[in-house]
Design a protein around this motif. Structure first.
Motif, mmCIF file in Angstrom:
data_model
loop_
_atom_site.group_PDB
_atom_site.id
_atom_site.type_symbol
_atom_site.label_atom_id
_atom_site.label_comp_id
_atom_site.label_asym_id
_atom_site.label_seq_id
_atom_site.Cartn_x
_atom_site.Cartn_y
_atom_site.Cartn_z
ATOM 1 N N LYS A 108 8.756 -5.347 -2.643
ATOM 2 C CA LYS A 108 7.877 -5.105 -1.508
ATOM 3 C C LYS A 108 6.606 -4.442 -2.016
ATOM 4 O O LYS A 108 6.655 -3.388 -2.655
ATOM 5 N N ASN A 109 5.477 -5.067 -1.749
ATOM 6 C CA ASN A 109 4.195 -4.512 -2.167
ATOM 7 C C ASN A 109 3.847 -3.341 -1.250
ATOM 8 O O ASN A 109 3.545 -3.527 -0.079
ATOM 9 N N ILE A 110 3.893 -2.132 -1.789
ATOM 10 C CA ILE A 110 3.611 -0.922 -1.019
ATOM 11 C C ILE A 110 2.183 -0.433 -1.239
ATOM 12 O O ILE A 110 1.826 0.642 -0.774
ATOM 13 N N TYR A 111 1.403 -1.232 -1.943
ATOM 14 C CA TYR A 111 0.039 -0.842 -2.285
ATOM 15 C C TYR A 111 -0.973 -1.695 -1.517
ATOM 16 O O TYR A 111 -0.652 -2.773 -1.028
ATOM 17 N N LYS A 112 -2.189 -1.234 -1.433
ATOM 18 C CA LYS A 112 -3.256 -1.956 -0.728
ATOM 19 C C LYS A 112 -3.766 -3.149 -1.530
ATOM 20 O O LYS A 112 -4.242 -4.117 -0.964
ATOM 21 N N GLU A 113 -3.672 -3.083 -2.849
ATOM 22 C CA GLU A 113 -4.167 -4.162 -3.707
ATOM 23 C C GLU A 113 -3.120 -5.260 -3.833
ATOM 24 O O GLU A 113 -1.935 -5.030 -3.679
#
Length: 64
Positions: free
Chosen positions: A52-57
């Motif tokens: 799961k991408n938990i970052y803004k980028e």
């Protein structure tokens, strides 16, 4: 002065440990390992790791 700062930043970036660089990525996985225990010969086993991408980028996975 600006050139010296750039060189210093490049040197510090080169000295960063690979382990520290991987810690940000490990936070995106629900688990980092899977133990199948004893597996019968010729049986098909698989495990899906949830990421799961938990970052803004945007995150690009280049290899496994």
């Amino acid at each position: 002065m600006r050139g010296k700062s750039l060189v210093l930043c490049c040197l510090l970036a080169g000295l960063a440990s690979p382990v520290a660089a991987q810690q940000w990525a490990e936070k995106m996985f629900d688990s980092l390992q899977c133990d199948f225990g004893g597996v019968a010969r010729a049986s098909k086993v698989e495990h899906r790791f949830v990421v799961k991408n938990i970052y803004k980028e945007d995150v690009h996975i280049a290899g496994v």
